[in-house]
Design a protein around this motif. Structure first.
Motif, mmCIF file in Angstrom:
data_model
loop_
_atom_site.group_PDB
_atom_site.id
_atom_site.type_symbol
_atom_site.label_atom_id
_atom_site.label_comp_id
_atom_site.label_asym_id
_atom_site.label_seq_id
_atom_site.Cartn_x
_atom_site.Cartn_y
_atom_site.Cartn_z
ATOM 1 N N PRO A 1 0.818 -1.211 0.000
ATOM 2 C CA PRO A 1 0.000 0.000 0.000
ATOM 3 C C PRO A 1 0.854 1.263 0.000
ATOM 4 C CG PRO A 1 0.091 -0.908 2.215
ATOM 5 C CD PRO A 1 0.839 -1.862 1.319
ATOM 6 N N HIS A 2 0.277 2.329 -0.551
ATOM 7 C CA HIS A 2 0.900 3.647 -0.551
ATOM 8 C C HIS A 2 0.296 4.415 0.616
ATOM 9 C CE1 HIS A 2 2.477 2.474 -4.380
ATOM 10 N NE2 HIS A 2 1.269 2.394 -4.921
ATOM 11 N N LEU A 3 1.147 5.010 1.445
ATOM 12 C CA LEU A 3 0.686 5.587 2.700
ATOM 13 C C LEU A 3 0.894 7.089 2.768
ATOM 14 C CD1 LEU A 3 2.349 2.948 5.072
ATOM 15 C CD2 LEU A 3 0.040 2.885 4.097
ATOM 16 N N VAL A 4 -0.116 7.773 3.319
ATOM 17 C CA VAL A 4 -0.009 9.175 3.708
ATOM 18 C C VAL A 4 -0.219 9.192 5.213
ATOM 19 C CG1 VAL A 4 -0.946 11.506 3.500
ATOM 20 C CG2 VAL A 4 -0.930 9.992 1.500
ATOM 21 N N ASN A 5 0.773 9.698 5.939
ATOM 22 C CA ASN A 5 0.725 9.744 7.395
ATOM 23 C C ASN A 5 0.555 11.187 7.844
ATOM 24 O OD1 ASN A 5 1.467 6.879 7.670
ATOM 25 N ND2 ASN A 5 3.411 7.591 6.821
ATOM 26 N N ILE A 6 -0.427 11.414 8.709
ATOM 27 C CA ILE A 6 -0.721 12.757 9.211
ATOM 28 C C ILE A 6 -0.672 12.679 10.735
ATOM 29 C CG2 ILE A 6 -2.387 14.643 9.190
ATOM 30 C CD1 ILE A 6 -3.584 13.276 6.625
ATOM 31 N N GLN A 7 0.337 13.356 11.328
ATOM 32 C CA GLN A 7 0.556 13.261 12.764
ATOM 33 C C GLN A 7 0.367 14.622 13.439
ATOM 34 O OE1 GLN A 7 4.444 11.184 11.940
ATOM 35 N NE2 GLN A 7 3.826 10.082 13.791
ATOM 36 N N PHE A 8 -0.406 14.618 14.523
ATOM 37 C CA PHE A 8 -0.707 15.829 15.278
ATOM 38 C C PHE A 8 0.059 15.820 16.590
ATOM 39 C CE2 PHE A 8 -4.254 14.956 12.510
ATOM 40 C CZ PHE A 8 -4.562 16.199 11.988
ATOM 41 N N GLN A 9 0.496 17.009 17.088
ATOM 42 C CA GLN A 9 1.228 17.095 18.351
ATOM 43 C C GLN A 9 0.336 16.797 19.538
ATOM 44 O OE1 GLN A 9 3.238 20.848 18.629
ATOM 45 N NE2 GLN A 9 4.946 20.137 17.392
ATOM 46 N N LYS A 10 -0.950 17.133 19.424
ATOM 47 C CA LYS A 10 -1.900 16.801 20.469
ATOM 48 C C LYS A 10 -3.117 16.163 19.810
ATOM 49 C CE LYS A 10 -3.771 21.483 20.575
ATOM 50 N NZ LYS A 10 -4.100 22.629 21.399
ATOM 51 N N LYS A 11 -3.901 15.435 20.598
ATOM 52 C CA LYS A 11 -5.051 14.740 20.028
ATOM 53 C C LYS A 11 -5.946 15.720 19.283
ATOM 54 C CE LYS A 11 -6.026 10.364 22.081
ATOM 55 N NZ LYS A 11 -6.875 9.538 22.899
ATOM 56 N N ALA A 12 -6.361 15.304 18.103
ATOM 57 C CA ALA A 12 -7.206 16.149 17.261
ATOM 58 C C ALA A 12 -8.531 15.442 17.009
ATOM 59 C CB ALA A 12 -6.502 16.423 15.937
ATOM 60 N N LYS A 13 -9.606 16.216 17.051
ATOM 61 C CA LYS A 13 -10.924 15.697 16.690
ATOM 62 C C LYS A 13 -11.059 15.861 15.181
ATOM 63 C CE LYS A 13 -13.388 16.632 20.959
ATOM 64 N NZ LYS A 13 -14.520 17.330 21.577
ATOM 65 N N LEU A 14 -11.201 14.743 14.475
ATOM 66 C CA LEU A 14 -11.280 14.747 13.016
ATOM 67 C C LEU A 14 -12.614 14.162 12.588
ATOM 68 C CD1 LEU A 14 -7.677 13.456 12.317
ATOM 69 C CD2 LEU A 14 -8.459 15.822 12.500
ATOM 70 N N GLN A 15 -13.224 14.774 11.586
ATOM 71 C CA GLN A 15 -14.564 14.366 11.168
ATOM 72 C C GLN A 15 -14.645 13.997 9.693
ATOM 73 O OE1 GLN A 15 -17.361 17.227 12.559
ATOM 74 N NE2 GLN A 15 -19.132 16.169 11.761
ATOM 75 N N LEU A 16 -13.780 14.571 8.870
ATOM 76 C CA LEU A 16 -13.925 14.430 7.427
ATOM 77 C C LEU A 16 -12.566 14.468 6.743
ATOM 78 C CD1 LEU A 16 -15.806 14.634 4.830
ATOM 79 C CD2 LEU A 16 -15.669 17.101 5.137
ATOM 80 N N ILE A 17 -12.388 13.573 5.787
ATOM 81 C CA ILE A 17 -11.233 13.618 4.881
ATOM 82 C C ILE A 17 -11.792 13.930 3.496
ATOM 83 C CG2 ILE A 17 -9.417 12.271 3.760
ATOM 84 C CD1 ILE A 17 -9.328 10.541 6.277
ATOM 85 N N VAL A 18 -11.138 14.864 2.807
ATOM 86 C CA VAL A 18 -11.559 15.211 1.452
ATOM 87 C C VAL A 18 -10.332 15.094 0.558
ATOM 88 C CG1 VAL A 18 -12.650 16.941 -0.021
ATOM 89 C CG2 VAL A 18 -13.236 16.846 2.396
ATOM 90 N N LEU A 19 -10.455 14.290 -0.502
ATOM 91 C CA LEU A 19 -9.344 14.183 -1.431
ATOM 92 C C LEU A 19 -9.805 14.484 -2.845
ATOM 93 C CD1 LEU A 19 -8.589 10.594 -2.373
ATOM 94 C CD2 LEU A 19 -9.752 10.951 -0.256
ATOM 95 N N TYR A 20 -8.880 15.033 -3.623
ATOM 96 C CA TYR A 20 -9.155 15.321 -5.020
ATOM 97 C C TYR A 20 -8.394 14.304 -5.855
ATOM 98 C CZ TYR A 20 -10.236 17.910 -9.244
ATOM 99 O OH TYR A 20 -10.730 18.280 -10.470
ATOM 100 N N VAL A 21 -9.142 13.520 -6.603
ATOM 101 C CA VAL A 21 -8.572 12.529 -7.514
ATOM 102 C C VAL A 21 -9.263 12.683 -8.856
ATOM 103 C CG1 VAL A 21 -7.795 10.861 -5.781
ATOM 104 C CG2 VAL A 21 -10.146 10.804 -6.527
ATOM 105 N N ASP A 22 -8.616 12.237 -9.924
ATOM 106 C CA ASP A 22 -9.174 12.454 -11.256
ATOM 107 C C ASP A 22 -8.929 11.245 -12.158
ATOM 108 O OD1 ASP A 22 -10.006 13.384 -13.753
ATOM 109 O OD2 ASP A 22 -9.269 15.408 -13.367
ATOM 110 N N PHE A 23 -9.919 10.364 -12.225
ATOM 111 C CA PHE A 23 -9.799 9.164 -13.045
ATOM 112 C C PHE A 23 -9.612 9.516 -14.528
ATOM 113 C CE2 PHE A 23 -11.642 5.764 -15.651
ATOM 114 C CZ PHE A 23 -10.829 4.710 -15.265
ATOM 115 N N LYS A 24 -10.253 10.581 -14.996
ATOM 116 C CA LYS A 24 -10.153 10.952 -16.411
ATOM 117 C C LYS A 24 -8.724 11.311 -16.809
ATOM 118 C CE LYS A 24 -14.906 12.495 -16.679
ATOM 119 N NZ LYS A 24 -15.811 13.640 -16.624
#
Length: 177
Positions: A66-89
């Protein structure tokens, strides 16, 4: 919650994507509060392109899945949504097909919280982190990992053009004196 104009979610499958990014006012972007890293990248297509607000640029992985994107916060973060832009065309076999979202205190204890299959996505794709329990509207974590498990057309490397992470805006008491 975010608007999902041309996007549908059914049994972990996301279809479509939105041409324009629309996020509700009760969410704030958390991406700049984190340290970002990736498992690999082609020269000239590094992690910085995931956050440059330009859908013409992209991060391109280089190596085995797998290809990984790691996102690390210094303190606990409340996260609700991930939005990515991809383009199959534009990206065809480089377009992510199956994504795993993992959360934890660090690399040592990441747990999968969601798996999503993308069906020929073009545009902004919204992935809500809420669980099956309606009271679970966010994930409280030090680390988020987005793992591209497979690509369309059995592609090897992947392109992700933008990636944003949102959490709830802090509540402000308007009646405070």
């Amino acid at each position: 919650m975010a608007t999902e104009s041309s996007e549908g979610e059914d049994d972990g499958k996301l279809v479509g994507g939105s041409k324009h990014l629309v996020i509700d006012d009760d969410l704030r972007e958390m991406s700049k509060n984190a340290a970002w890293s990736v498992s690999s990248c082609k020269p000239g297509n590094g992690v910085q392109f995931l956050q440059d607000d330009n859908t013409e640029t992209y991060w391109q992985s280089d190596g085995a899945q797998p290809h990984l994107v790691n996102i690390q916060f210094q303190k606990k973060a409340k996260l609700q949504l991930i939005v990515l832009y991809v383009d199959f065309k534009l990206d065809e076999s480089y377009t992510p097909g199956k994504i795993s979202i993992r959360a934890g205190d660090g690399f040592h204890n990441l747990k999968e919280i969601k798996t999503v299959e993308l069906v020929k996505p073009t545009g902004w794709v919204h992935i809500f982190l809420s669980g099956t329990d309606p009271r679970e509207t966010f994930v409280n974590t030090f680390m988020l990992q987005i793992a591209v498990l497979s690509n369309h057309l059995n592609g090897r490397d992947t392109h992700v053009r933008q990636l944003k992470v949102y959490g709830p805006r802090p509540y402000r008491n308007s009646f405070a004196l």
